[in-house]
Write a protein that holds these residues in place. Structure first.
Motif, short mmCIF file in Angstrom:
data_model
loop_
_atom_site.label_atom_id
_atom_site.label_comp_id
_atom_site.label_asym_id
_atom_site.label_seq_id
_atom_site.Cartn_x
_atom_site.Cartn_y
_atom_site.Cartn_z
N ASN A 159 18.87 11.56 69.62
CA ASN A 159 19.20 12.66 68.74
C ASN A 159 19.97 12.13 67.53
OD1 ASN A 159 19.18 15.80 68.94
ND2 ASN A 159 21.19 15.32 68.10
N GLY A 160 19.63 12.62 66.34
CA GLY A 160 20.37 12.29 65.13
C GLY A 160 20.60 13.54 64.31
N SER A 161 21.82 13.69 63.77
CA SER A 161 22.15 14.91 63.05
C SER A 161 23.10 14.61 61.90
CB SER A 161 22.81 15.91 64.01
OG SER A 161 23.10 17.14 63.36
N ALA A 162 22.96 15.34 60.80
CA ALA A 162 23.85 15.20 59.64
C ALA A 162 24.17 16.58 59.10
CB ALA A 162 23.20 14.34 58.56
N GLY A 163 25.44 16.77 58.71
CA GLY A 163 25.86 18.08 58.23
C GLY A 163 26.79 17.99 57.04
N TYR A 164 26.86 19.09 56.28
CA TYR A 164 27.75 19.21 55.13
C TYR A 164 28.50 20.54 55.27
CZ TYR A 164 29.45 18.89 50.31
OH TYR A 164 30.26 18.79 49.20
N THR A 165 29.83 20.48 55.12
CA THR A 165 30.67 21.67 55.29
C THR A 165 31.42 21.97 54.00
OG1 THR A 165 30.98 21.23 57.65
CG2 THR A 165 32.55 22.72 56.60
N TRP A 166 31.24 23.19 53.50
CA TRP A 166 31.99 23.68 52.35
C TRP A 166 33.22 24.43 52.87
CZ3 TRP A 166 26.76 23.83 52.92
CH2 TRP A 166 25.98 23.21 51.93
N ARG A 167 34.39 24.11 52.31
CA ARG A 167 35.63 24.72 52.79
C ARG A 167 36.32 25.47 51.66
NH1 ARG A 167 38.73 20.26 56.38
NH2 ARG A 167 38.95 19.24 54.34
N ALA A 168 36.79 26.67 51.96
CA ALA A 168 37.48 27.50 50.98
C ALA A 168 38.94 27.08 50.85
CB ALA A 168 37.38 28.98 51.38
N ASN A 169 39.56 27.46 49.73
CA ASN A 169 40.98 27.19 49.53
C ASN A 169 41.82 27.89 50.59
OD1 ASN A 169 40.05 25.89 47.27
ND2 ASN A 169 40.98 27.30 45.80
N VAL A 170 43.00 27.34 50.85
CA VAL A 170 43.96 27.98 51.76
C VAL A 170 45.24 28.27 50.99
CG1 VAL A 170 42.98 26.79 53.75
CG2 VAL A 170 44.94 25.79 52.57
N LYS A 171 46.01 29.25 51.51
CA LYS A 171 47.28 29.63 50.88
C LYS A 171 48.43 29.26 51.79
CE LYS A 171 45.95 33.19 47.61
NZ LYS A 171 46.32 34.51 47.03
N LEU A 172 49.52 28.79 51.16
CA LEU A 172 50.73 28.40 51.87
C LEU A 172 51.82 29.45 51.67
CD1 LEU A 172 50.88 24.63 50.80
CD2 LEU A 172 49.57 25.66 52.68
N ASP A 173 52.82 29.41 52.54
CA ASP A 173 53.96 30.33 52.40
C ASP A 173 55.07 29.66 51.59
OD1 ASP A 173 52.80 32.38 53.87
OD2 ASP A 173 53.45 31.52 55.77
N ARG A 174 54.69 29.07 50.46
CA ARG A 174 55.65 28.48 49.53
C ARG A 174 54.99 28.43 48.15
NH1 ARG A 174 55.34 21.99 50.50
NH2 ARG A 174 53.67 21.92 52.06
N PRO A 175 55.80 28.45 47.07
CA PRO A 175 55.23 28.57 45.72
C PRO A 175 54.77 27.26 45.11
CG PRO A 175 57.62 28.63 45.59
CD PRO A 175 57.27 28.58 47.06
N ALA A 176 55.05 26.12 45.73
CA ALA A 176 54.66 24.84 45.16
C ALA A 176 54.55 23.81 46.27
CB ALA A 176 55.69 24.39 44.11
N TYR A 177 53.83 22.72 45.98
CA TYR A 177 53.69 21.63 46.94
C TYR A 177 53.37 20.34 46.20
CZ TYR A 177 48.70 22.59 46.30
OH TYR A 177 47.45 22.79 45.76
N TYR A 178 53.58 19.22 46.87
CA TYR A 178 53.32 17.91 46.30
C TYR A 178 52.35 17.17 47.19
CZ TYR A 178 54.21 13.32 44.22
OH TYR A 178 54.07 12.11 43.58
N THR A 179 51.26 16.68 46.63
CA THR A 179 50.29 15.90 47.40
C THR A 179 49.51 14.99 46.46
OG1 THR A 179 48.48 16.02 49.00
CG2 THR A 179 48.43 17.63 47.23
N ASN A 180 49.08 13.87 46.97
CA ASN A 180 48.23 12.93 46.24
C ASN A 180 48.83 12.54 44.89
OD1 ASN A 180 45.97 11.29 46.14
ND2 ASN A 180 44.64 12.85 45.25
N GLY A 181 50.18 12.38 44.85
CA GLY A 181 50.86 11.93 43.65
C GLY A 181 51.04 12.98 42.58
N GLN A 182 50.90 14.28 42.92
CA GLN A 182 50.99 15.31 41.90
C GLN A 182 51.69 16.55 42.45
OE1 GLN A 182 47.24 16.18 40.03
NE2 GLN A 182 48.01 17.97 38.93
N LEU A 183 52.50 17.20 41.60
CA LEU A 183 53.17 18.45 41.95
C LEU A 183 52.29 19.62 41.51
CD1 LEU A 183 55.69 20.02 42.93
CD2 LEU A 183 56.54 19.88 40.57
N TYR A 184 52.05 20.57 42.41
CA TYR A 184 51.25 21.75 42.12
C TYR A 184 52.14 22.98 42.20
CZ TYR A 184 47.17 18.74 42.83
OH TYR A 184 46.23 17.75 42.74
#
Length: 293
Positions: free
Chosen positions: A172-197
């Motif tokens: 058996n061989g299988s391949a898939g692609y998953t699209w993911r929607a944005n998520v919301k946090l319980d805080r107004p800002a966050y820092y990830t991947n070297g950048q403040l959002y």
């Protein structure tokens, strides 16, 4: 570092094939299979980016999952499957408390587009699969690695090729692609991947995965062994000495082995390499029954 999985195992004494979204099997027409699977997973080492390490602030992270699953054969070529898991997490050391709750509701439809003899040795099947998932409770994804999930709505598409030999062996061989929607946090800002959002909304990278499996099936016995890889298309690494973040790149390679007989299933898996995930070992057990309507 909780990875939401869409794999559904739906088996029964009348149809023992390993019913997952990435195998080549279908439920017989008007057959309903339902049951419960328990899974226990733990890890004490994880990859912080590409650095493998331990963390005395969490010790060993344990996840227990009880999933209700069901599948139905709409026609001889179309099957549908659903899954709803209850998940509980805990850390053996440090101040962080575990979490628990109902994770994500998953719905999948599998359609066989081709079934043809391949020489005189067996049958080749081609299938397409669509899967959708939504959070089933208001859990937070912002407490990794003890969050019970990523809380992202997702839709995936998959293509599978299966060869079933007449003497019981299968590939058996299988391949898939998953699209993911944005998520919301319980805080107004966050820092990830070297950048403040300066926002509470996190863009979630999409995911590609593939798997290869082989095994033997005869009568009510089925023994598959599989190799799978999961790749996140974006996201940053865990910062040094920091907690994981919901949109981190979470890549891994995993091996699985299962034994299924009648309505019983037992299995184990191990993550052998990864990035921003725990090197987890899991064991599972399940009971299913099939009704013919």
């Amino acid at each position: 570092m909780r990875i939401s999985s869409v794999l559904l195992l739906l088996i029964g004494p009348a149809t023992l094939h390993a019913q997952t979204v990435d195998d080549g099997m279908l439920f017989p027409r008007r057959a309903l299979s339902a049951g419960v699977v328990y899974a226990h997973e733990d890890w004490s080492q994880y990859w912080e980016g590409t650095l493998k390490r331990e963390n005395g602030n969490i010790g060993t992270v344990t996840t227990q999952r009880v999933s209700w699953m069901a599948g139905y054969g709409v026609t001889d070529r179309l099957s549908v499957m659903v899954s709803v898991p209850y998940v509980a997490t805990r850390a053996s050391q440090g101040p962080l408390h575990g979490m628990s709750g109902v994770q994500d509701f998953m719905l999948a439809a599998k359609y066989q587009i081709l079934a043809t003899p391949l020489t005189d040795r067996g049958t080749l099947r081609a299938l397409v699969v669509g899967t959708a998932g939504i959070p089933a409770s208001n859990y937070t994804p912002d407490f990794q690695p003890l969050s019970i999930g990523l809380a992202s709505r997702q839709v995936s598409g998959r293509f599978t090729l299966n060869f079933q030999a007449r003497d019981g062996w299968f590939l058996n061989g299988s391949a898939g692609y998953t699209w993911r929607a944005n998520v919301k946090l319980d805080r107004p800002a966050y820092y990830t991947n070297g950048q403040l959002y300066l926002t509470d909304e996190v863009a979630m990278p999409d995911v590609v995965d593939y798997s290869f499996s082989a095994g033997f099936e005869q009568g009510r016995l089925c023994i598959p062994v599989s190799f799978s890889q999961h790749r996140t298309l974006g996201g940053g690494d865990i910062r040094r000495q920091d907690m994981p973040f919901v949109s981190n790149r979470m890549d891994f390679v995993k091996v699985d082995a299962m034994v299924m007989y009648r309505g019983m299933r037992f299995g184990t898996s191990r993550i052998v390499s990864g990035r921003n995930v725990g090197q987890a070992t899991s064991v599972t057990g399940g009971l299913f029954y099939t009704f013919h309507l």
